[in-house]
Design a protein around this motif. Structure first.
Motif, PDB file in Angstrom:
ATOM      1  N   ARG A 141      -2.872  -1.580  -9.460  1.00  0.00           N
ATOM      2  CA  ARG A 141      -2.589  -0.231  -8.984  1.00  0.00           C
ATOM      3  C   ARG A 141      -3.398   0.040  -7.710  1.00  0.00           C
ATOM      4  O   ARG A 141      -4.516  -0.442  -7.570  1.00  0.00           O
ATOM      5  N   THR A 156       3.832   5.452 -11.352  1.00  0.00           N
ATOM      6  CA  THR A 156       4.198   5.304  -9.944  1.00  0.00           C
ATOM      7  C   THR A 156       5.193   6.376  -9.532  1.00  0.00           C
ATOM      8  O   THR A 156       5.062   6.991  -8.456  1.00  0.00           O
ATOM      9  N   ARG A 164       1.776   1.300  -9.005  1.00  0.00           N
ATOM     10  CA  ARG A 164       1.769  -0.088  -9.466  1.00  0.00           C
ATOM     11  C   ARG A 164       2.332  -0.993  -8.372  1.00  0.00           C
ATOM     12  O   ARG A 164       3.381  -0.712  -7.815  1.00  0.00           O
TER      13      ARG A 164
END
Length: 196
Positions: free
Chosen positions: A145, A6, A151
């Motif tokens: 995701r 992320t 995420r």
């Protein structure tokens, strides 16, 4: 947020994110947060991205600590908004009764659900008595995701309220809507104001 994939997405798309959130004035939720704090009060902007909200708080006379895990967001915050951003995560909230307000706008949604209670407890501890927390998340259930690899943990309104109450916070205002984000999808969200 400690999910490396992320963080890598935000590093790679930092300028796109700045373009998405840049505006001439704070939105109504940020204006209400600023108005709820005492003049010259102390605020924490956690998961601040490039610091656009922190910059608005500073312009309004608040003393602000801004934290974000993305190296590129930290650099852009200095370049575009002229503010100092500390590179860090929710784990770096260790203060006691330090802040009149905490702004957690669409950043806790990247935290694994199992870690949310301890982070909310840390924010409750960091707030002064009667301090204000504003938290924004995407609504739904589960964890997954998105299309660009970030995420996400999704929350229902009931679940988020329960988590806040369990942390010693009192939810006082809810706003629900939907909008397009960095991935280009239109997603439902909730912004909750709670008090210590």
């Amino acid at each position: 947020m400690t999910d490396l994939e992320t963080i890598a997405v935000y590093d790679a798309k930092a300028q796109d994110y700045v373009d998405l959130v840049s505006t001439d004035k704070p939105n109504r939720h940020l204006r209400a947060f600023i108005a709820a704090l005492p003049s010259g009060g102390h605020a924490l902007d956690i998961g601040c991205g490039p610091g656009n909200s922190a910059a608005a708080m500073i312009a309004a006379g608040l003393t602000v600590k801004a934290i974000d895990p993305s190296t590129e967001m930290v650099a852009l915050g200095s370049k575009k908004f002229g503010i100092d951003i500390t590179q860090g995560t929710y784990d770096d909230i260790t203060e006691t009764a330090q802040y009149d307000g905490i702004w957690s706008s669409f950043s806790m949604l990247h935290i694994p659900r199992v870690d949310v209670p301890r982070h909310l407890a840390a924010m409750r501890k960091a707030l002064k008595p009667n301090g204000t927390l504003v938290i924004g998340v995407k609504t739904g259930t589960g964890e997954e995701r998105d299309g660009i690899g970030r995420r996400y943990t999704y929350f229902t309104r009931t679940e988020l309220d329960s988590l806040l109450i369990d942390a010693g916070l009192t939810p006082t205002h809810h706003f629900e809507g939907e909008e397009a984000g960095l991935a280009g999808t239109i997603d439902p969200f909730i912004i909750v104001t709670a008090h210590a």
